[in-house]
Design an enzyme around this catalytic site. Structure first.
Site, PDB file in Angstrom:
ATOM      1  N   GLY A  26      43.736  32.296  38.960  1.00 51.24           N
ATOM      2  CA  GLY A  26      44.684  33.332  39.349  1.00 51.24           C
ATOM      3  C   GLY A  26      44.208  34.329  40.395  1.00 51.24           C
ATOM      4  O   GLY A  26      45.013  34.887  41.134  1.00 51.24           O
TER       5      GLY A  26
ATOM      6  N   GLU B 219      39.684  39.895  38.967  1.00 51.70           N
ATOM      7  CA  GLU B 219      40.692  39.228  38.130  1.00 51.70           C
ATOM      8  C   GLU B 219      42.091  39.545  38.654  1.00 51.70           C
ATOM      9  O   GLU B 219      42.320  40.626  39.204  1.00 51.70           O
ATOM     10  CB  GLU B 219      40.590  39.749  36.692  1.00 51.70           C
ATOM     11  CG  GLU B 219      39.736  38.899  35.777  1.00 51.70           C
ATOM     12  CD  GLU B 219      40.441  37.636  35.305  1.00 51.70           C
ATOM     13  OE1 GLU B 219      41.247  37.055  36.053  1.00 51.70           O
ATOM     14  OE2 GLU B 219      40.168  37.222  34.166  1.00 51.70           O
TER      15      GLU B 219
ATOM     16  N   VAL C 140      54.905  37.964  34.460  1.00 48.33           N
ATOM     17  CA  VAL C 140      54.857  38.073  35.921  1.00 48.33           C
ATOM     18  C   VAL C 140      54.234  36.843  36.575  1.00 48.33           C
ATOM     19  O   VAL C 140      53.317  36.230  36.021  1.00 48.33           O
ATOM     20  CB  VAL C 140      54.112  39.345  36.380  1.00 48.33           C
ATOM     21  CG1 VAL C 140      54.928  40.584  36.071  1.00 48.33           C
ATOM     22  CG2 VAL C 140      52.730  39.439  35.771  1.00 48.33           C
TER      23      VAL C 140
ATOM     24  N   ASP D 259      45.223  41.375  30.340  1.00 47.65           N
ATOM     25  CA  ASP D 259      46.357  41.350  29.425  1.00 47.65           C
ATOM     26  C   ASP D 259      45.830  41.760  28.030  1.00 47.65           C
ATOM     27  O   ASP D 259      45.712  42.948  27.745  1.00 47.65           O
ATOM     28  CB  ASP D 259      46.903  39.907  29.471  1.00 47.65           C
ATOM     29  CG  ASP D 259      48.252  39.740  28.828  1.00 47.65           C
ATOM     30  OD1 ASP D 259      48.682  40.653  28.126  1.00 47.65           O
ATOM     31  OD2 ASP D 259      48.877  38.683  29.005  1.00 47.65           O
TER      32      ASP D 259
ATOM     33  N   ARG E 292      52.483  30.156  41.862  1.00 47.81           N
ATOM     34  CA  ARG E 292      51.306  30.863  42.370  1.00 47.81           C
ATOM     35  C   ARG E 292      51.434  31.207  43.849  1.00 47.81           C
ATOM     36  O   ARG E 292      50.836  32.160  44.323  1.00 47.81           O
ATOM     37  CB  ARG E 292      50.040  30.013  42.178  1.00 47.81           C
ATOM     38  CG  ARG E 292      49.599  29.817  40.730  1.00 47.81           C
ATOM     39  CD  ARG E 292      48.193  29.239  40.710  1.00 47.81           C
ATOM     40  NE  ARG E 292      47.838  28.589  39.460  1.00 47.81           N
ATOM     41  CZ  ARG E 292      47.285  29.218  38.427  1.00 47.81           C
ATOM     42  NH1 ARG E 292      47.039  30.508  38.486  1.00 47.81           N
ATOM     43  NH2 ARG E 292      46.971  28.552  37.339  1.00 47.81           N
TER      44      ARG E 292
ATOM     45  N   ASP F 163      50.650  32.429  37.595  1.00 45.70           N
ATOM     46  CA  ASP F 163      51.475  31.246  37.378  1.00 45.70           C
ATOM     47  C   ASP F 163      52.301  31.311  36.098  1.00 45.70           C
ATOM     48  O   ASP F 163      52.029  32.099  35.193  1.00 45.70           O
ATOM     49  CB  ASP F 163      50.587  30.004  37.262  1.00 45.70           C
ATOM     50  CG  ASP F 163      49.815  29.961  35.936  1.00 45.70           C
ATOM     51  OD1 ASP F 163      49.154  30.964  35.610  1.00 45.70           O
ATOM     52  OD2 ASP F 163      49.913  28.950  35.215  1.00 45.70           O
TER      53      ASP F 163
HETATM   54  C1  PRP Z   1      44.861  34.697  33.052  1.00 41.91           C
HETATM   55  C2  PRP Z   1      44.210  35.711  33.977  1.00 41.91           C
HETATM   56  C3  PRP Z   1      43.033  36.185  33.193  1.00 41.91           C
HETATM   57  C4  PRP Z   1      43.500  36.072  31.766  1.00 41.91           C
HETATM   58  C5  PRP Z   1      43.912  37.430  31.298  1.00 41.91           C
HETATM   59  O1  PRP Z   1      44.237  33.480  33.227  1.00 41.91           O
HETATM   60  O2  PRP Z   1      43.828  35.135  35.191  1.00 41.91           O
HETATM   61  O3  PRP Z   1      41.894  35.370  33.409  1.00 41.91           O
HETATM   62  O4  PRP Z   1      44.632  35.196  31.750  1.00 41.91           O
HETATM   63  O5  PRP Z   1      44.371  37.355  29.988  1.00 41.91           O
HETATM   64  P1  PRP Z   1      43.710  38.141  28.789  1.00 41.91           P
HETATM   65  O6  PRP Z   1      43.471  39.554  29.219  1.00 41.91           O
HETATM   66  O7  PRP Z   1      44.764  38.042  27.721  1.00 41.91           O
HETATM   67  O8  PRP Z   1      42.449  37.435  28.399  1.00 41.91           O
HETATM   68  P2  PRP Z   1      44.861  32.078  32.785  1.00 41.91           P
HETATM   69  O9  PRP Z   1      44.213  31.647  31.518  1.00 41.91           O
HETATM   70  O10 PRP Z   1      46.358  32.176  32.794  1.00 41.91           O
HETATM   71  O11 PRP Z   1      44.332  31.111  33.900  1.00 41.91           O
HETATM   72  P3  PRP Z   1      44.618  31.084  35.483  1.00 41.91           P
HETATM   73  O12 PRP Z   1      43.892  32.258  36.101  1.00 41.91           O
HETATM   74  O13 PRP Z   1      44.041  29.779  35.897  1.00 41.91           O
HETATM   75  O14 PRP Z   1      46.110  31.179  35.674  1.00 41.91           O
END
Ligand code: PRP
Length: 188
Positions: free
Chosen positions: A43, A98, A152, A102, A164, A158
């Site tokens: 991401g 990052e 979002v 979340d 993306r 994504d």
């Molecule tokens: C998303 C984002 C962070 C994580 C945040 O990654 O990029 O790494 O989730 O979430 P959290 O605070 O609840 O841990 P994702 O696993 O969707 O992978 P991506 O970056 O490949 O989309």
């Protein structure tokens, strides 16, 4: 693709302006130092690419990939490194990049893991902060925008690996992620 969006939260221009501000702040804070920037796949790709072009202090960048913990085990906070960085960060100033924080479990894990490698300093820079979803007490050192609890997408974020490439950040219509059958992670 655009018909799946409920609202645009931040346009490409608004993102670019905020990224520039973050870059300026980082330039002040790290004046006279060198940085190792660690982008978290997938991401953060666009955010990192834009942000580092605003950073004027010398830097090296690397990428790390971590596993998603999945909905059923999200409270456990178990995260696994899929692809580690190649560089040694011992005695280096490290900035984690990052796209979103979340629950905070991913960032918490990254900070714990990278701190054990004894960097000179370790900070985090996230584009989006969704504090209402936190499961662990953690605040990024630099944050682009604080957002409400909406699903979002865009600018690297994504839904089931799609959207993306959108240049803006938008909220997805709830019917898109509640009715479509997808194998991807259903939360971000
Ligand atoms: C998303 C984002 C962070 C994580 C945040 O990654 O990029 O790494 O989730 O979430 P959290 O605070 O609840 O841990 P994702 O696993 O969707 O992978 P991506 O970056 O490949 O989309």
């Amino acid at each position: 693709m655009m018909q799946d969006l409920a609202e645009i939260l931040f346009s490409a221009e608004e993102i670019a302006a905020r990224v520039k501000e973050l870059g300026n702040q980082i330039n002040k804070d790290y004046e006279g130092k060198e940085l190792i920037v660690v982008g978290v796949l997938k991401g953060s790709l666009m955010f990192m690419a834009d942000l580092i072009r605003e950073i004027k202090v010398p830097l090296r960048y690397d990428l790390i990939a971590v596993s998603s913990y999945g909905a059923s085990t999200s409270s456990s906070g178990i995260v696994r490194i899929i692809k580690d960085i190649d560089v040694s960060i011992q005695n280096e100033h490290v900035l984690i990049i990052e796209d979103i924080v979340d629950t905070g479990l991913t960032l918490r894990y990254l900070i714990t893991t990278l701190s054990s490698r004894q960097p000179a300093s370790l900070k985090s820079c996230v584009l989006l902060d969704k504090p209402s979803r936190r499961k662990t007490e953690i605040a990024p050192d630099y944050s682009g925008f604080v957002i409400p609890d909406k699903f979002v997408v865009g600018y690297g974020l994504d839904y089931a690996q799609r959207y993306r490439q959108l240049p803006m950040i938008a909220a997805l219509k709830p019917e898109v992620y509640s009715t479509e059958k997808n194998s991807g992670k259903e939360e971000n």
